[in-house]
Scaffold this active site. Structure first.
Site, short mmCIF file in Angstrom:
data_model
loop_
_atom_site.label_atom_id
_atom_site.label_comp_id
_atom_site.label_asym_id
_atom_site.label_seq_id
_atom_site.Cartn_x
_atom_site.Cartn_y
_atom_site.Cartn_z
N ARG A 174 39.19 39.61 56.50
CA ARG A 174 39.37 38.18 56.81
C ARG A 174 40.78 37.91 57.29
O ARG A 174 41.02 37.04 58.12
CB ARG A 174 39.07 37.41 55.51
CG ARG A 174 39.28 35.94 55.48
CD ARG A 174 38.92 35.40 54.08
NE ARG A 174 39.68 36.05 53.02
CZ ARG A 174 40.88 35.67 52.60
NH1 ARG A 174 41.49 34.64 53.15
NH2 ARG A 174 41.50 36.33 51.62
N GLU A 212 33.11 43.51 38.65
CA GLU A 212 32.34 43.79 39.86
C GLU A 212 31.24 44.81 39.59
O GLU A 212 31.47 45.82 38.92
CB GLU A 212 33.27 44.30 40.97
CG GLU A 212 34.35 43.32 41.38
CD GLU A 212 33.81 42.05 42.02
OE1 GLU A 212 32.59 41.99 42.33
OE2 GLU A 212 34.60 41.10 42.22
N CYS A 269 40.38 45.47 48.23
CA CYS A 269 39.88 45.74 46.88
C CYS A 269 38.54 46.47 46.91
O CYS A 269 38.34 47.45 46.19
CB CYS A 269 39.73 44.44 46.08
SG CYS A 269 41.31 43.76 45.57
N HIS A 281 38.03 41.78 39.35
CA HIS A 281 38.82 40.78 40.06
C HIS A 281 39.31 39.74 39.06
O HIS A 281 38.61 39.41 38.09
CB HIS A 281 37.98 40.09 41.15
CG HIS A 281 38.17 40.68 42.51
ND1 HIS A 281 37.12 41.20 43.25
CD2 HIS A 281 39.29 40.83 43.28
CE1 HIS A 281 37.60 41.64 44.42
NE2 HIS A 281 38.91 41.43 44.45
#
Ligand code: PCA
Length: 217
Positions: free
Chosen positions: A92, A82, A145, A169
């Site tokens: 979500r 990332e 995260c 990730h």
């Protein structure tokens, strides 16, 4: 003199999964010595309230050379390094405590974003040289995260500027992908090898490589 340290923090299972490759890989690498640095692993709860709890204390105690968070990104096909942590939570799904914030800051009044301080291109080059699928990513999402990633970069910027930090990730494990037809997965052996290679490359490169990257997403 004490052996210098790399802090590796991975998450527990969440979202109905029985496993989290991030938890498995940080456990697999705990205590491993890489380029003269000992890996110190922590397993974190998948909650907005607790993910970053104790982070500054852990960093103040360990004084790691590198601090890297690891999380599952189900559906991604490669180890994803990332590049950007954003000051935004938009969940979500509920976290493991049932909390689902919408459009909230990670740290009120703090900068919109931080860039990773890991040498992303050097890490990708090392992974690809070892035949491990890897990519750079411009979004760690807006769930737990990214919250840990942002809190980590905020803490390092304010209190530990000599510690480099970032977030990686990782794909589902094969056992998880069985229940997600068509989805990619990565075996724990490849994942452990890949994260160890990424750490080694980060330790060996104080400066990143100048290599073209970028993507349309
Ligand atoms: N992945 C989630 C949170 C915990 C994890 O392993 C995420 O990408 O936000």
């Amino acid at each position: 003199m004490n052996t210098p340290t790399v802090l590796l923090a991975g998450f527990e299972p969440f979202g109905g999964e029985q496993a989290n490759p991030a938890q498995d890989v940080v456990r697999a690498l705990d205590g491993r010595v890489i380029a003269g640095h000992r890996v110190a692993s922590r397993v974190l709860p998948v909650t907005f309230a607790a993910a970053a709890e104790g982070l500054s204390e852990t960093i103040a105690t360990l004084r790691p050379s590198l601090a890297i968070g690891i999380g599952q990104a189900g559906g991604r096909s490669r180890i994803s390094i990332e590049r950007v942590a954003i000051n935004l939570i938009d969940a979500r799904i509920p976290d493991n405590a049932g909390v689902q914030p919408v459009d909230a800051p990670v740290v009120a009044g703090a900068p919109a974003a931080y860039f990773t301080t890991l040498p992303v291109k050097a890490m990708l080059a090392a992974l690809h040289a070892a035949d491990v699928p890897a990519e750079a990513s411009f979004s760690a999402g807006s769930f737990v995260c990214n919250t840990l990633f942002y809190a980590l970069m905020h803490t390092l910027a304010a209190h530990h500027p000599s510690t480099r930090g970032g977030f990686i990730h990782v794909p589902w494990l094969p056992a998880q992908a069985v229940r997600h037809p068509g989805a990619a997965s990565m075996a724990i052996a490849t994942l452990s090898q890949g994260i160890a290679i990424a750490i080694e490359a980060a330790l060996m490169h104080a400066q990143d490589l100048h290599a073209a990257g970028g993507s349309t997403h």
